[in-house]
Design a protein around this motif. Sequence first.
Motif, short mmCIF file in Angstrom:
data_model
loop_
_atom_site.label_atom_id
_atom_site.label_comp_id
_atom_site.label_asym_id
_atom_site.label_seq_id
_atom_site.Cartn_x
_atom_site.Cartn_y
_atom_site.Cartn_z
N GLU A 156 -80.51 21.73 -45.38
CA GLU A 156 -81.83 21.67 -44.73
C GLU A 156 -81.83 20.64 -43.61
O GLU A 156 -82.39 20.88 -42.52
CB GLU A 156 -82.91 21.33 -45.76
N LEU A 198 -80.05 22.09 -40.55
CA LEU A 198 -80.86 23.05 -39.82
C LEU A 198 -81.81 22.34 -38.86
O LEU A 198 -82.00 22.76 -37.70
CB LEU A 198 -81.66 23.93 -40.77
N ILE A 211 -81.03 24.70 -35.81
CA ILE A 211 -80.45 26.01 -36.14
C ILE A 211 -81.57 26.97 -36.55
O ILE A 211 -82.38 26.64 -37.40
CB ILE A 211 -79.41 25.86 -37.26
N HIS A 269 -83.28 31.51 -44.96
CA HIS A 269 -83.53 31.08 -43.59
C HIS A 269 -83.09 32.16 -42.59
O HIS A 269 -82.83 31.85 -41.42
CB HIS A 269 -82.80 29.77 -43.30
N CYS A 300 -74.10 31.94 -41.19
CA CYS A 300 -73.68 30.83 -42.03
C CYS A 300 -72.34 31.21 -42.63
O CYS A 300 -72.25 32.14 -43.44
CB CYS A 300 -74.69 30.54 -43.13
N LYS A 358 -77.61 34.62 -36.35
CA LYS A 358 -77.49 33.36 -37.09
C LYS A 358 -76.54 33.56 -38.26
O LYS A 358 -76.88 34.17 -39.26
CB LYS A 358 -78.86 32.90 -37.59
N LYS A 384 -73.41 29.42 -36.83
CA LYS A 384 -74.38 28.35 -36.57
C LYS A 384 -74.15 27.16 -37.51
O LYS A 384 -74.47 26.03 -37.17
CB LYS A 384 -75.80 28.88 -36.76
#
Length: 349
Positions: free
Chosen positions: A341, A344, A349, A210, A182, A180, A258
């Motif tokens: 948020e 996601l 995600i 996260h 970012c 994952k 992601k």
Amino acid sequence: MSSEYHPRLCVLRLTALGDCINAFGLLGALAHTYPDIELTWVIDERFSSLFCDEQGHDLIPMLKVNFKERGLKAILDLKTELKDSLTYDALLNLQTSLKASLTSTVIPARKKYGYDAERAREGQHFFITDQVKSPENPHVLAGFMAFAQAAGFPVSEPYWDFKLDPYQIDRARCLVSHEKVCAIAPCSAKPSKNWTVEGYVEVARLAQSHNMQVVLLGSHSKLELETCQAIAEQVKGSINLCGRTNLRELAALLSISKLVVAPDSASMHLASALGTPVIGLFAIHDDARVGPWNFMDLNVSVYRKLAKAELKGKEIPWRYRVRTEHAMERITPEMVCSTFEQALERYRI
């Protein structure tokens, strides 16, 4: 239409990289929808490498104009290159600058399409035969697609295929070693569009909470290197790849991410074109006009509020640029984290 007839279309979009990415979406749609069209793209050589595969083959046949080294003599170089060319059925001049208009004069075409009075500038109307009516959708790319409609080759949606080599994808995965990712590409080509280091740090820490690997991306420019370094120093465990990728490598990294966070920039448009959810940050230009085509729902924008205040309630012109000092600072970390948020959840995600 006989089987021997192949329409010849030339698309002129020299710069900037984000606009070229959108133009590539139009060209891809034309190639995908009308496989018999012979397409040619006139582009500034500086940006052409993104649109070549790893063997150096053009994804769309390109005429690369070297303005950086040759200046306006590059137009004469193009004229020489085209001296034995057949006449194009249509030239779609997607750029309103005088440089683009001068370039169009050496491209042989039966019809030369340009913008209507609402969007044209720098005297483009002197260099075209047909005006393209501005569509209701204010997005730049919707305007590009209106050119195809006017030329008789309508397309419903842009289509992007960068033909990334599996090796490039594997290499990108090895660089980050995390499922994952970012990606934060914190800088635009214009510093006035850049958000704050403090804001990106807060978003990066939210991503880490996260269980996401934060990767910082950018060019080798001094400002971008300094910005990414400042973020990396405050976000332990982040991977700083700023200045360490070419355009194709950047695309590979964005494709495995992601979620991406970026201001109005080429990285933002590239992430969108690759199908990677991207949170675009806007204050200077209208996100409805220049936002990431595939992920307009994730825009964080204070543009309209600032523009209305500057214009004292008058209608906002299509190309209006906000002049408020430090406009991007009006975007709060809370606004971006809230959208983060939502992204996601919305994109699982």
